[in-house]
Design a protein around this motif. Structure first.
Motif, short mmCIF file in Angstrom:
data_model
loop_
_atom_site.label_atom_id
_atom_site.label_comp_id
_atom_site.label_asym_id
_atom_site.label_seq_id
_atom_site.Cartn_x
_atom_site.Cartn_y
_atom_site.Cartn_z
N ASP A 151 0.68 -1.29 -0.09
CA ASP A 151 0.01 0.05 -0.12
C ASP A 151 0.89 1.10 -0.10
OD1 ASP A 151 0.99 -0.39 2.52
OD2 ASP A 151 -0.68 0.35 3.55
N GLY A 152 2.23 1.08 -0.28
CA GLY A 152 3.15 2.33 -0.08
C GLY A 152 3.97 2.46 1.19
N SER A 153 3.24 1.57 2.25
CA SER A 153 3.87 2.09 3.41
C SER A 153 5.39 1.17 3.68
CB SER A 153 3.03 1.49 4.57
OG SER A 153 2.71 -0.06 4.52
N GLU A 154 5.43 -0.07 2.76
CA GLU A 154 6.57 -0.76 2.74
C GLU A 154 6.61 -1.62 4.09
OE1 GLU A 154 10.17 1.16 1.66
OE2 GLU A 154 9.48 1.32 -0.56
N LYS A 155 5.52 -1.81 4.98
CA LYS A 155 5.71 -2.50 5.95
C LYS A 155 5.72 -4.05 5.81
CE LYS A 155 3.49 0.88 9.15
NZ LYS A 155 2.47 1.13 9.93
N THR A 156 6.50 -4.87 6.65
CA THR A 156 6.52 -6.14 6.53
C THR A 156 6.04 -6.77 8.02
OG1 THR A 156 8.10 -6.27 4.77
CG2 THR A 156 7.66 -8.34 6.10
N TYR A 157 5.30 -7.87 8.00
CA TYR A 157 4.94 -8.47 9.21
C TYR A 157 5.36 -9.93 9.05
CZ TYR A 157 2.03 -4.27 10.22
OH TYR A 157 1.60 -2.79 10.15
N GLU A 158 5.77 -10.61 10.43
CA GLU A 158 6.04 -11.66 10.39
C GLU A 158 5.56 -12.36 11.59
OE1 GLU A 158 10.25 -12.53 10.24
OE2 GLU A 158 10.83 -11.03 8.92
N THR A 159 5.14 -14.00 11.39
CA THR A 159 4.48 -14.42 12.77
C THR A 159 5.78 -14.90 13.54
OG1 THR A 159 4.21 -16.35 11.37
CG2 THR A 159 2.17 -15.26 11.65
N HIS B 298 8.41 -6.14 11.11
CA HIS B 298 9.74 -6.00 11.18
C HIS B 298 10.41 -4.75 10.96
CE1 HIS B 298 13.75 -7.03 8.74
NE2 HIS B 298 14.14 -7.18 9.93
N VAL B 299 11.29 -4.44 11.82
CA VAL B 299 11.92 -2.99 11.90
C VAL B 299 13.33 -3.21 11.09
CG1 VAL B 299 13.02 -1.18 13.31
CG2 VAL B 299 10.79 -2.20 14.17
N ASP B 300 13.49 -2.49 10.05
CA ASP B 300 14.75 -2.52 9.37
C ASP B 300 15.97 -1.81 9.68
OD1 ASP B 300 13.54 -3.97 6.93
OD2 ASP B 300 12.79 -2.17 5.98
N GLY B 301 17.01 -2.41 9.41
CA GLY B 301 18.41 -1.65 9.69
C GLY B 301 19.32 -2.53 10.67
N LEU B 302 18.82 -3.47 11.24
CA LEU B 302 19.69 -4.07 12.47
C LEU B 302 20.53 -5.14 11.65
CD1 LEU B 302 19.94 -3.95 15.23
CD2 LEU B 302 18.25 -6.20 15.53
N ILE B 303 21.82 -5.21 11.90
CA ILE B 303 22.77 -5.98 11.28
C ILE B 303 22.82 -7.18 11.99
CG2 ILE B 303 25.36 -6.32 10.75
CD1 ILE B 303 25.39 -3.24 10.63
N ASN B 304 22.55 -8.37 11.44
CA ASN B 304 22.87 -9.95 11.86
C ASN B 304 21.86 -10.40 12.81
OD1 ASN B 304 25.46 -9.92 10.60
ND2 ASN B 304 26.45 -9.16 12.26
N HIS B 305 20.84 -9.46 13.02
CA HIS B 305 19.76 -9.92 14.09
C HIS B 305 18.65 -9.25 13.49
CE1 HIS B 305 22.21 -12.17 17.19
NE2 HIS B 305 22.95 -11.35 16.86
N LYS B 306 17.34 -9.57 14.06
CA LYS B 306 16.23 -8.96 13.82
C LYS B 306 15.28 -8.15 14.67
CE LYS B 306 14.70 -11.62 9.66
NZ LYS B 306 13.47 -12.30 9.18
N LEU B 307 14.91 -7.04 14.34
CA LEU B 307 14.18 -6.28 15.54
C LEU B 307 12.57 -6.05 15.04
CD1 LEU B 307 14.52 -4.31 17.90
CD2 LEU B 307 14.78 -2.34 16.36
N TYR B 308 11.54 -6.24 15.94
CA TYR B 308 10.39 -6.23 15.69
C TYR B 308 9.70 -5.14 16.61
CZ TYR B 308 11.50 -10.58 13.12
OH TYR B 308 11.87 -11.65 12.30
N LYS B 309 8.67 -4.88 16.18
CA LYS B 309 7.52 -4.05 16.65
C LYS B 309 6.24 -4.45 16.89
CE LYS B 309 6.00 -0.12 14.99
NZ LYS B 309 5.73 1.05 14.17
#
Length: 230
Positions: free
Chosen positions: A102-110, A127-138
């Motif tokens: 929808d233009g927001s470029e948001k990605t969700y993961e279970t 999923h919050v972009d930008g973290l190196i080697n690990h994953k950050l989520y909101k």
């Protein structure tokens, strides 16, 4: 008797078939099972909405070629899909990656997390972009507040939904478990989250004037932390 048993089995099979839709994902033997949504009438008399947005948003689900229409319910940890057969609910016990188009470029993961009572909860995370080697989520949150009955001279209050502060999670870098680690929101617990590096992290955060509840700042904080680990 045999005829009756056979008839019951046939009827049960027909009912189950009518209540579920199976979508086979491209290039995989796994399937995504969609079951009927249960929230259409559940919150009929409640003020507000349990959804992040009431509108269904276009999204790509896993590797399915066809764009789906989805909306997220953080109260019941549901992802609903709008189809020609009605509103259905994704079975999130399976792994899903949902990318909004929808233009927001948001990605969700279970994924999974432990709540304050130590109970394992299966839900979805942005999923919050930008973290190196690990994953950050909101995890965007809402709370259902039941109707408050009349007490004395006080007015009755209708049932409602209230928004809560976002919660942040990170892939388990401490034990490599599949369960996500919730990032503490209080400063004392936040610094102790880094163990022996807590003092160093405190100095870095203060020097850089970073916040512990902001996506961009959390990315900087954790990237710095991982860069100092050997």
């Amino acid at each position: 008797m045999k005829f009756l048993i056979s008839l019951l089995i046939t009827l049960n099979t027909a009912i189950v078939g009518a209540q579920s839709t199976v979508i086979v994902k491209d290039n995989t033997i796994d399937v995504g099972v969609f079951v009927p949504g249960v929230n259409e009438n559940k919150y009929a008399d409640v003020e507000g909405s349990p959804y992040l947005t009431d509108d269904f948003l276009p999204a790509k689900v896993n590797d399915m070629k066809k764009t789906q229409l989805v909306r997220f319910n953080p109260v019941d940890h549901d992802i609903e899909v709008k189809t020609t057969k009605g509103i259905l609910r994704i079975d999130i016990s399976k792994k899903y990656i949902i990318s909004l188009v929808d233009g927001s470029e948001k990605t969700y993961e279970t994924g999974n997390y432990l709540d304050e009572n130590g109970i394992l909860i299966r839900t979805y995370f942005e999923h919050v972009d930008g973290l190196i080697n690990h994953k950050l989520y909101k995890r965007e949150r809402k709370k259902f507040v039941p109707r408050k009955k009349v007490e004395g001279y006080a007015d009755a209050k209708p049932a409602t939904f209230i928004p809560l502060n976002d919660a942040f999670y990170i892939s388990d870098f401490k034990s490599n478990k599949q369960t996500l680690l919730e990032i503490p929101r209080k400063k004392k617990k936040f610094y102790s989250f880094f163990g022996k590096s807590s003092k160093d992290m405190m100095k870095y955060i203060k020097k850089e004037r970073l916040g512990i509840a902001t996506e961009a700042d959390l990315v900087k904080i954790f990237n710095y932390y991982f860069s100092t680990q050997k």
